[in-house]
Write a protein that holds these residues in place. Structure first.
Motif, PDB file in Angstrom:
ATOM      1  N   UNK A 177       0.829  -1.199   0.000  1.00 23.63           N
ATOM      2  CA  UNK A 177       0.000   0.000   0.000  1.00 23.63           C
ATOM      3  C   UNK A 177       0.868   1.256   0.000  1.00 23.63           C
ATOM      4  N   UNK A 178       0.445   2.249  -0.765  1.00 23.41           N
ATOM      5  CA  UNK A 178       1.260   3.447  -0.957  1.00 23.41           C
ATOM      6  C   UNK A 178       0.347   4.668  -0.805  1.00 23.41           C
ATOM      7  N   UNK A 179       0.015   5.025   0.453  1.00 27.51           N
ATOM      8  CA  UNK A 179      -0.926   6.131   0.660  1.00 27.51           C
ATOM      9  C   UNK A 179      -0.430   7.442   0.056  1.00 27.51           C
ATOM     10  N   UNK A 180       0.899   7.627   0.022  1.00 26.83           N
ATOM     11  CA  UNK A 180       1.421   8.890  -0.538  1.00 26.83           C
ATOM     12  C   UNK A 180       1.137   8.951  -2.040  1.00 26.83           C
ATOM     13  N   UNK A 181       1.333   7.825  -2.731  1.00 24.80           N
ATOM     14  CA  UNK A 181       1.044   7.809  -4.174  1.00 24.80           C
ATOM     15  C   UNK A 181      -0.453   7.972  -4.419  1.00 24.80           C
ATOM     16  N   UNK A 182      -1.256   7.290  -3.594  1.00 26.53           N
ATOM     17  CA  UNK A 182      -2.713   7.366  -3.761  1.00 26.53           C
ATOM     18  C   UNK A 182      -3.214   8.794  -3.555  1.00 26.53           C
ATOM     19  N   UNK A 183      -2.607   9.494  -2.586  1.00 23.00           N
ATOM     20  CA  UNK A 183      -3.032  10.874  -2.293  1.00 23.00           C
ATOM     21  C   UNK A 183      -2.773  11.796  -3.482  1.00 23.00           C
ATOM     22  N   UNK A 184      -1.900  11.373  -4.363  1.00 21.50           N
ATOM     23  CA  UNK A 184      -1.608  12.210  -5.530  1.00 21.50           C
ATOM     24  C   UNK A 184      -2.732  12.153  -6.558  1.00 21.50           C
ATOM     25  N   UNK A 185      -3.605  11.152  -6.441  1.00 18.84           N
ATOM     26  CA  UNK A 185      -4.707  11.038  -7.416  1.00 18.84           C
ATOM     27  C   UNK A 185      -5.916  11.793  -6.874  1.00 18.84           C
ATOM     28  N   UNK A 186      -6.097  13.010  -7.380  1.00 21.25           N
ATOM     29  CA  UNK A 186      -7.310  13.756  -7.014  1.00 21.25           C
ATOM     30  C   UNK A 186      -8.507  13.191  -7.749  1.00 21.25           C
ATOM     31  N   UNK A 187      -8.307  12.895  -9.030  1.00 16.92           N
ATOM     32  CA  UNK A 187      -9.330  12.276  -9.871  1.00 16.92           C
ATOM     33  C   UNK A 187      -8.606  11.402 -10.895  1.00 16.92           C
ATOM     34  N   UNK A 188      -9.239  10.287 -11.242  1.00 12.60           N
ATOM     35  CA  UNK A 188      -8.646   9.385 -12.236  1.00 12.60           C
ATOM     36  C   UNK A 188      -9.622   9.200 -13.390  1.00 12.60           C
ATOM     37  N   UNK A 189      -9.101   9.397 -14.600  1.00 18.85           N
ATOM     38  CA  UNK A 189      -9.905   9.211 -15.822  1.00 18.85           C
ATOM     39  C   UNK A 189      -9.161   8.216 -16.707  1.00 18.85           C
ATOM     40  N   UNK A 190      -9.737   7.034 -16.937  1.00 16.22           N
ATOM     41  CA  UNK A 190      -9.099   6.034 -17.801  1.00 16.22           C
ATOM     42  C   UNK A 190      -9.864   5.957 -19.113  1.00 16.22           C
TER      43      UNK A 190
END
Ligand code: GLV
Ligand code: MN
Ligand code: MN
Length: 405
Positions: A177-190
């Motif tokens: 788990x990488x909470x710091x990386x996850x916090x960087x995603x404000x919104x995800x569009x695939x």
């Protein structure tokens, strides 16, 4: 490997540049995670991102991030995957990655001045075709897959995930788990090729996604008695292939009994596998999906009960183990509305296929865009996107990302 891309290229031309990587003589792609083909694609992506002046980093789970602007919390994130199923199409994954890079070109051409950073991500092992767990990278990132369990996963040649990741420069001790990386995603569009006929039937090039069908994988191990094909009378056999073949039939019959359920056996492996050898064991995998997770559970219960009965009838035993599970998820309604407003007239579609956006949706606002696939076929070489639609997809993605930035 050297792949050169023309500056100012369109999505279709960039896809041409990578079309030869991992393509087999049947026209299908074999790009399992961290194979030579997928590593070549990862290297190509890094070079393309750097050529655009993006800052590239690979995180502890092997996810590549290419930053337009400095890495920050709450950034807008887009991207997809570069790995494929065995015999897959050219667009499943790469379309979203290429469209993201070209969308940045378009936004720059339009003079978009972002008020926050944008990252393009490449997730490893979205298909689960090497280590068996779909969306492995996003599951590690979000903590849905325990790193100890991940490290122990085996590919078909018996290599551990830990060794394979280490061989590609990802230290397996740091997976998880990488909470710091996850916090960087404000919104995800695939953005992704549509894997069915929805847009063909609607006669529209692009749709906004609303939900992702729950999907799971179960491994069935049918054990019998290995023996000689010539000396063992038919009545004296405990042949797991005969039992497993009957089980495959019951998988389809059971799924047909539930409205709108889907169940597939796409991998069936007798061991040791010799023409004149009665197998000692068969491994087979069931992929089962339904909108209602309780129905999927009932479907698997029904299959397991029938499989036990059929195995017993043939003097064999069966063990059923769940390998991976993703519930049905709704994509973020507010983000979906914001995206729909930026793509006027786009229909809204549910996805029968799984995506990293579905895993991320439990943690961060996530949505999807689907691009028309005239064949309606996917996970097959016949998957297709017209060049004009591929090119338009980057313009639409630029509209969406530019509007959200
Ligand atoms: C991925 O495309 C899946 O739905 O299995
Ligand atoms: Mn796929
Ligand atoms: Mn995909």
């Amino acid at each position: 490997l050297t792949v050169t891309t023309t500056a100012g290229a369109s999505v279709s031309r960039v896809l041409d540049d990578i079309a030869g990587i991992g393509r087999g003589s049947d026209g299908g792609y074999r790009r399992p995670v961290f194979s030579t083909a997928e590593r070549d694609l990862r290297g190509w992506f890094v070079a393309e991102a750097e050529r655009r002046g993006l800052d590239v980093e690979t995180d502890r789970n092997g996810i590549i991030w290419a930053w337009w602007g400095r890495p920050m919390d709450g950034a807008l994130v887009t991207g997809s995957h570069l790995d494929s199923v065995p015999g897959g199409g050219a667009f499943d994954g790469p379309l979203g990655v290429v469209a993201a890079l070209v969308a940045i070109d378009r936004m720059r051409e339009r003079g978009v001045v972002p008020s926050r950073s944008l990252a393009v991500v490449v997730f490893p092992e979205e298909e689960g075709s090497r280590f068996g767990i779909a969306c492995l990278g996003s599951r590690l990132l979000t903590g849905l897959l325990a790193p100890d369990a991940a490290r122990r996963l085996l590919d078909r040649d018996g290599n551990t995930l830990a060794d394979v990741f280490a061989g590609s420069g990802i230290d397996p001790r740091h997976l998880g788990p990488d909470p710091a990386a996850l916090a960087r995603i404000g919104q995800f569009v695939e953005l992704h090729v549509e894997q069915g006929r929805g847009l063909v039937d609607l006669d529209a090039p692009i749709a906004v996604g609303s939900s992702i069908l729950g999907h799971g994988r179960w491994k069935l191990t049918v054990t019998g008695q290995g023996n000689h094909a010539g000396t063992t009378l038919m009545h004296d056999r405990a042949d797991p292939v005969v039992a497993a073949a009957a089980i495959v039939g019951v998988v389809a019959e059971t799924a047909l009994a539930f409205d709108d359920a889907r169940a597939t056996v796409g991998r069936f492996e007798p061991h040791p596998g010799g023409t004149n050898v009665i197998a000692s064991r068969v491994d087979l995998w069931v992929d089962a999906r339904h909108e209602d997770d309780a129905v999927t559970a009932a479907l698997i219960d029904g299959i397991a009960t029938a499989a036990g009965r059929l195995a017993g009838r043939h003097g064999c035993t069966v063990e059923v183990v769940r390998e991976s599970w993703s519930p049905t998820v709704g994509l973020d309604p507010a983000l979906g509305r914001a995206v729909a407003a930026l793509v006027p007239g786009a229909p809204v579609l549910r996805s029968g296929a799984g995506h990293d956006a579905g895993i991320l949706a439990a943690s961060v606002p996530s949505t999807m865009l689907f691009v028309r696939n005239p064949s309606g076929i996917s996970h097959s070489p016949e998957e297709f996107v017209e060049r004009a639609d591929a090119d338009v997809s980057a313009d639409v993605l630029a509209d969406v990302l530019g509007g959200l930035l």
